[in-house]
Scaffold this motif. Structure first.
Motif, PDB file in Angstrom:
ATOM      1  N   THR A   2       0.796  -1.209  -0.079  1.00 52.46           N
ATOM      2  CA  THR A   2      -0.072   0.129   0.055  1.00 52.46           C
ATOM      3  C   THR A   2       0.861   1.283  -0.155  1.00 52.46           C
ATOM      4  OG1 THR A   2      -0.140  -0.020   2.566  1.00 52.46           O
ATOM      5  CG2 THR A   2      -1.925  -1.344   1.331  1.00 52.46           C
ATOM      6  N   HIS A   3       0.292   2.381  -0.724  1.00 54.35           N
ATOM      7  CA  HIS A   3       1.065   3.493  -0.734  1.00 54.35           C
ATOM      8  C   HIS A   3       0.701   4.437   0.569  1.00 54.35           C
ATOM      9  CE1 HIS A   3       2.637   3.257  -4.583  1.00 54.35           C
ATOM     10  NE2 HIS A   3       1.333   2.962  -5.322  1.00 54.35           N
ATOM     11  N   LYS A   4       1.831   5.276   1.011  1.00 56.71           N
ATOM     12  CA  LYS A   4       1.238   6.293   1.947  1.00 56.71           C
ATOM     13  C   LYS A   4       0.571   7.193   1.248  1.00 56.71           C
ATOM     14  CE  LYS A   4       5.861   5.500   4.540  1.00 56.71           C
ATOM     15  NZ  LYS A   4       6.934   5.910   4.980  1.00 56.71           N
ATOM     16  N   ARG A   5      -0.146   7.961   2.146  1.00 54.76           N
ATOM     17  CA  ARG A   5      -0.788   8.881   1.524  1.00 54.76           C
ATOM     18  C   ARG A   5      -0.414  10.467   1.901  1.00 54.76           C
ATOM     19  NH1 ARG A   5      -5.022   5.778   4.605  1.00 54.76           N
ATOM     20  NH2 ARG A   5      -5.673   4.480   2.898  1.00 54.76           N
ATOM     21  N   ILE A   6      -0.599  11.447   0.828  1.00 53.60           N
ATOM     22  CA  ILE A   6      -0.533  12.675   1.062  1.00 53.60           C
ATOM     23  C   ILE A   6      -1.559  13.410   0.935  1.00 53.60           C
ATOM     24  CG2 ILE A   6       0.654  14.734  -0.226  1.00 53.60           C
ATOM     25  CD1 ILE A   6       2.731  13.060  -0.884  1.00 53.60           C
ATOM     26  N   LEU A   7      -2.013  14.465   1.624  1.00 56.17           N
ATOM     27  CA  LEU A   7      -3.207  15.207   1.572  1.00 56.17           C
ATOM     28  C   LEU A   7      -2.567  16.793   1.519  1.00 56.17           C
ATOM     29  CD1 LEU A   7      -6.082  16.311   1.741  1.00 56.17           C
ATOM     30  CD2 LEU A   7      -5.846  16.206   4.243  1.00 56.17           C
ATOM     31  N   THR A   8      -2.804  17.311   0.494  1.00 52.99           N
ATOM     32  CA  THR A   8      -2.314  18.732   0.185  1.00 52.99           C
ATOM     33  C   THR A   8      -3.362  19.580  -0.314  1.00 52.99           C
ATOM     34  OG1 THR A   8      -0.574  19.983  -0.575  1.00 52.99           O
ATOM     35  CG2 THR A   8      -1.290  18.319  -1.914  1.00 52.99           C
ATOM     36  N   GLY A   9      -3.279  20.952  -0.318  1.00 56.67           N
ATOM     37  CA  GLY A   9      -4.261  21.660  -0.822  1.00 56.67           C
ATOM     38  C   GLY A   9      -3.708  23.004  -1.520  1.00 56.67           C
ATOM     39  N   ASP A  10      -4.798  23.706  -2.153  1.00 54.99           N
ATOM     40  CA  ASP A  10      -4.463  24.930  -2.828  1.00 54.99           C
ATOM     41  C   ASP A  10      -5.863  25.880  -2.462  1.00 54.99           C
ATOM     42  OD1 ASP A  10      -1.850  24.631  -4.223  1.00 54.99           O
ATOM     43  OD2 ASP A  10      -3.167  23.261  -5.507  1.00 54.99           O
ATOM     44  N   ARG A  11      -5.318  27.313  -2.221  1.00 56.29           N
ATOM     45  CA  ARG A  11      -6.378  28.359  -1.967  1.00 56.29           C
ATOM     46  C   ARG A  11      -6.629  28.965  -3.430  1.00 56.29           C
ATOM     47  NH1 ARG A  11      -4.834  32.337   2.212  1.00 56.29           N
ATOM     48  NH2 ARG A  11      -7.086  32.971   1.953  1.00 56.29           N
ATOM     49  N   PRO A  12      -7.654  28.953  -3.815  1.00 55.62           N
ATOM     50  CA  PRO A  12      -7.999  29.491  -5.191  1.00 55.62           C
ATOM     51  C   PRO A  12      -8.201  31.081  -5.410  1.00 55.62           C
ATOM     52  CG  PRO A  12     -10.170  28.765  -4.062  1.00 55.62           C
ATOM     53  CD  PRO A  12      -8.926  28.414  -3.236  1.00 55.62           C
ATOM     54  N   THR A  13      -7.043  31.751  -4.948  1.00 58.71           N
ATOM     55  CA  THR A  13      -6.680  33.136  -4.641  1.00 58.71           C
ATOM     56  C   THR A  13      -6.362  33.959  -5.908  1.00 58.71           C
ATOM     57  OG1 THR A  13      -4.584  32.818  -3.710  1.00 58.71           O
ATOM     58  CG2 THR A  13      -6.147  32.921  -2.079  1.00 58.71           C
ATOM     59  N   GLY A  14      -6.071  33.147  -6.913  1.00 62.65           N
ATOM     60  CA  GLY A  14      -5.720  33.892  -8.154  1.00 62.65           C
ATOM     61  C   GLY A  14      -5.080  32.711  -9.191  1.00 62.65           C
ATOM     62  N   ARG A  15      -4.556  33.297 -10.044  1.00 59.07           N
ATOM     63  CA  ARG A  15      -3.879  32.360 -11.235  1.00 59.07           C
ATOM     64  C   ARG A  15      -2.743  31.945 -10.789  1.00 59.07           C
ATOM     65  NH1 ARG A  15      -4.145  34.383 -17.080  1.00 59.07           N
ATOM     66  NH2 ARG A  15      -3.724  32.322 -17.217  1.00 59.07           N
ATOM     67  N   LEU A  16      -2.290  30.547 -11.278  1.00 59.21           N
ATOM     68  CA  LEU A  16      -1.190  30.144 -10.704  1.00 59.21           C
ATOM     69  C   LEU A  16       0.212  30.677 -11.681  1.00 59.21           C
ATOM     70  CD1 LEU A  16      -2.063  26.149 -10.800  1.00 59.21           C
ATOM     71  CD2 LEU A  16      -1.572  27.714  -8.885  1.00 59.21           C
ATOM     72  N   TYR A  17       1.105  30.608 -11.209  1.00 54.56           N
ATOM     73  CA  TYR A  17       2.341  31.397 -11.768  1.00 54.56           C
ATOM     74  C   TYR A  17       3.667  30.470 -11.753  1.00 54.56           C
ATOM     75  CZ  TYR A  17       3.430  33.201  -7.160  1.00 54.56           C
ATOM     76  OH  TYR A  17       3.659  33.202  -5.688  1.00 54.56           O
ATOM     77  N   LEU A  18       4.815  30.776 -12.248  1.00 60.35           N
ATOM     78  CA  LEU A  18       6.006  29.864 -11.938  1.00 60.35           C
ATOM     79  C   LEU A  18       6.376  29.570 -10.554  1.00 60.35           C
ATOM     80  CD1 LEU A  18       8.406  28.642 -13.746  1.00 60.35           C
ATOM     81  CD2 LEU A  18       9.691  30.505 -13.597  1.00 60.35           C
ATOM     82  N   GLY A  19       6.195  30.354  -9.821  1.00 64.62           N
ATOM     83  CA  GLY A  19       6.377  29.972  -8.346  1.00 64.62           C
ATOM     84  C   GLY A  19       5.681  29.003  -7.676  1.00 64.62           C
ATOM     85  N   HIS A  20       4.359  28.835  -8.235  1.00 67.98           N
ATOM     86  CA  HIS A  20       3.737  27.777  -7.741  1.00 67.98           C
ATOM     87  C   HIS A  20       4.198  26.385  -8.386  1.00 67.98           C
ATOM     88  CE1 HIS A  20       0.463  30.731  -7.447  1.00 67.98           C
ATOM     89  NE2 HIS A  20       0.388  30.212  -6.113  1.00 67.98           N
ATOM     90  N   TYR A  21       4.628  26.329  -9.403  1.00 72.54           N
ATOM     91  CA  TYR A  21       5.268  25.140 -10.003  1.00 72.54           C
ATOM     92  C   TYR A  21       6.579  24.840  -9.265  1.00 72.54           C
ATOM     93  CZ  TYR A  21       7.209  21.845 -13.183  1.00 72.54           C
ATOM     94  OH  TYR A  21       7.838  20.592 -13.802  1.00 72.54           O
ATOM     95  N   LEU A  22       7.379  25.592  -9.181  1.00 67.47           N
ATOM     96  CA  LEU A  22       8.776  25.462  -8.742  1.00 67.47           C
ATOM     97  C   LEU A  22       8.712  24.953  -7.348  1.00 67.47           C
ATOM     98  CD1 LEU A  22      10.977  28.135 -10.275  1.00 67.47           C
ATOM     99  CD2 LEU A  22      10.791  25.736 -10.681  1.00 67.47           C
TER     100      LEU A  22
END
Length: 68
Positions: A2-22
């Motif tokens: 079985t795989h371990k789990r990850i729970l993560t999230g984002d706040r929809p406060t605006g458009r994504l940009y390069l900093g989000h990706y990196l």
């Protein structure tokens, strides 16, 4: 195995940009094959930032979903 789990999230406060990706998205892509991954969009949390303009929230959620 079985795989371990990850729970993560984002706040929809605006458009994504390069900093989000990196800073976040790049790591999620690497880990998605080794972990059972759950990603949420924190709508309620974003409401506090967009209380006066709730229409922006809907547009931000759609933008976030279409880029991840």
């Amino acid at each position: 195995m079985t795989h371990k789990r990850i729970l993560t999230g984002d706040r929809p406060t605006g458009r994504l940009y390069l900093g989000h990706y990196l800073g976040s998205l790049q790591n999620r892509l690497k880990l998605q094959h080794d972990y059972e991954t759950y990603i949420l969009i924190a709508d309620v949390q974003a409401l506090t930032d967009n209380f006066a303009t709730p229409e922006r929230l809907q547009a931000n959620i759609r933008g976030l979903c279409s880029t991840t």
